[in-house]
Design a protein around this motif. Sequence first.
Motif, PDB file in Angstrom:
ATOM      1  N   LYS A   1       0.916  -1.138  -0.020  1.00  0.00           N
ATOM      2  CA  LYS A   1       0.042   0.079   0.075  1.00  0.00           C
ATOM      3  C   LYS A   1       0.871   1.402  -0.030  1.00  0.00           C
ATOM      4  N   THR A   2       0.119   2.411  -0.182  1.00  0.00           N
ATOM      5  CA  THR A   2       0.903   3.721  -0.260  1.00  0.00           C
ATOM      6  C   THR A   2      -0.104   4.538   0.616  1.00  0.00           C
ATOM      7  N   GLU A   3       0.425   5.304   1.583  1.00  0.00           N
ATOM      8  CA  GLU A   3      -0.407   6.137   2.400  1.00  0.00           C
ATOM      9  C   GLU A   3       0.130   7.327   2.911  1.00  0.00           C
ATOM     10  N   VAL A   4      -0.642   8.520   3.006  1.00  0.00           N
ATOM     11  CA  VAL A   4       0.093   9.738   3.643  1.00  0.00           C
ATOM     12  C   VAL A   4       0.744   9.470   4.765  1.00  0.00           C
ATOM     13  N   SER A   5       1.987   9.933   4.838  1.00  0.00           N
ATOM     14  CA  SER A   5       2.702   9.849   6.146  1.00  0.00           C
ATOM     15  C   SER A   5       2.304  10.720   7.320  1.00  0.00           C
ATOM     16  N   ARG A   6       2.309  10.126   8.653  1.00  0.00           N
ATOM     17  CA  ARG A   6       2.135  10.711   9.758  1.00  0.00           C
ATOM     18  C   ARG A   6       2.965  11.853   9.940  1.00  0.00           C
ATOM     19  N   ILE A   7       2.595  12.746  10.932  1.00  0.00           N
ATOM     20  CA  ILE A   7       3.449  14.065  11.088  1.00  0.00           C
ATOM     21  C   ILE A   7       4.554  13.450  12.024  1.00  0.00           C
ATOM     22  N   TYR A   8       5.734  13.809  11.729  1.00  0.00           N
ATOM     23  CA  TYR A   8       6.952  13.593  12.647  1.00  0.00           C
ATOM     24  C   TYR A   8       7.416  14.763  12.972  1.00  0.00           C
ATOM     25  N   ILE A   9       7.464  15.108  14.346  1.00  0.00           N
ATOM     26  CA  ILE A   9       7.704  16.270  15.019  1.00  0.00           C
ATOM     27  C   ILE A   9       9.298  16.152  15.005  1.00  0.00           C
ATOM     28  N   GLY A  10      10.018  15.178  14.967  1.00  0.00           N
ATOM     29  CA  GLY A  10      11.506  15.332  14.680  1.00  0.00           C
ATOM     30  C   GLY A  10      11.815  16.032  13.583  1.00  0.00           C
ATOM     31  N   HIS A  11      11.339  15.504  12.453  1.00  0.00           N
ATOM     32  CA  HIS A  11      11.313  16.041  11.186  1.00  0.00           C
ATOM     33  C   HIS A  11      11.108  17.655  10.989  1.00  0.00           C
ATOM     34  N   ALA A  12       9.967  17.898  11.894  1.00  0.00           N
ATOM     35  CA  ALA A  12       9.743  19.324  11.792  1.00  0.00           C
ATOM     36  C   ALA A  12      10.525  20.322  12.443  1.00  0.00           C
ATOM     37  N   GLN A  13      11.316  19.722  13.618  1.00  0.00           N
ATOM     38  CA  GLN A  13      12.209  20.582  14.319  1.00  0.00           C
ATOM     39  C   GLN A  13      13.441  20.516  13.453  1.00  0.00           C
ATOM     40  N   GLU A  14      13.903  19.440  12.645  1.00  0.00           N
ATOM     41  CA  GLU A  14      15.197  19.526  12.057  1.00  0.00           C
ATOM     42  C   GLU A  14      15.014  20.616  10.653  1.00  0.00           C
ATOM     43  N   THR A  15      13.919  20.531  10.059  1.00  0.00           N
ATOM     44  CA  THR A  15      13.507  21.719   9.285  1.00  0.00           C
ATOM     45  C   THR A  15      13.451  23.088   9.779  1.00  0.00           C
TER      46      THR A  15
ATOM     47  N   ILE B   1       6.544  20.391   8.970  1.00  0.00           N
ATOM     48  CA  ILE B   1       6.245  21.351   9.810  1.00  0.00           C
ATOM     49  C   ILE B   1       5.062  22.109   9.142  1.00  0.00           C
ATOM     50  N   ASP B   2       4.873  22.266   7.827  1.00  0.00           N
ATOM     51  CA  ASP B   2       3.759  22.944   7.323  1.00  0.00           C
ATOM     52  C   ASP B   2       2.266  22.321   7.760  1.00  0.00           C
ATOM     53  N   ARG B   3       2.188  21.033   7.813  1.00  0.00           N
ATOM     54  CA  ARG B   3       1.164  20.274   8.242  1.00  0.00           C
ATOM     55  C   ARG B   3       0.873  20.766   9.841  1.00  0.00           C
TER      56      ARG B   3
END
Length: 241
Positions: A88-102, A179-181
């Motif tokens: 399957k392919t699905e929309v990823s969950r929001i990862y706060i760690g990724h948002a912090q890095e960005t 982070i946009d989401r």
Amino acid sequence: MNKTTPKRPAKIAPPRDMLPQGQVRRVSASQQVHEALRARILALELAPGQPLSRAEVSETYGVSQTPVREAMQRLADEGLLEIFPQSKTEVSRIYIGHAQETQFLRLSLELEVVRRLALAPDRSFVDETDLLIRRQERALADDDVEAFSNLDRALHRRMHSLLGVETLWDLVTARSGHIDRLRNLNLPGPGKSASVVDCHRRIAAAIRAGDPEGGEAVVREHLSGTLERAEDIRARYPAYF
């Protein structure tokens, strides 16, 4: 926030860019599908965890599965889709760690951009940024959310392009999905958009005055907020994380 199954658009409608009048924007079918899906993911129209069928996306946008596959792979590279081969392919969950890095990357970059612009010997370019800010004020007065957002991106990208580093802005933008989401879940309160414009004006004023420290202080203020409320946002929307 309750999200319903998104309606299928009649045709691909890429996000409007801030292009000079008369300039034609030509992109491939894959790029158009990528931009359309990305916009819907960032707007949470396609919710975190929602499955996506390549065949259905192909039918929705009236293109073959080849550009859809390419668009989905690019979105996966940006961390916005999870592709499970043969499954399957699905929309990823929001990862706060990724948002912090960005956010760390963007803050580091914009602090240096504002510093260098404020130290430039000729700062007449601020007239151009002032024009973009006035257009953003008009969009705010007209309650035109799309134009306001487009002008926000155009202003920041232009500041980078003045130093010849607009590709770095594009790099940050490509990484900004999480982070946009997060920002879109953190619905802006009264006066938030006006505060954005106020920060833009103060940044432009500091650059015009040749005040790098003052400009940097406003940049820190401008980019703060969402991550400070990340845990509260996650508690309100646990299924998205």
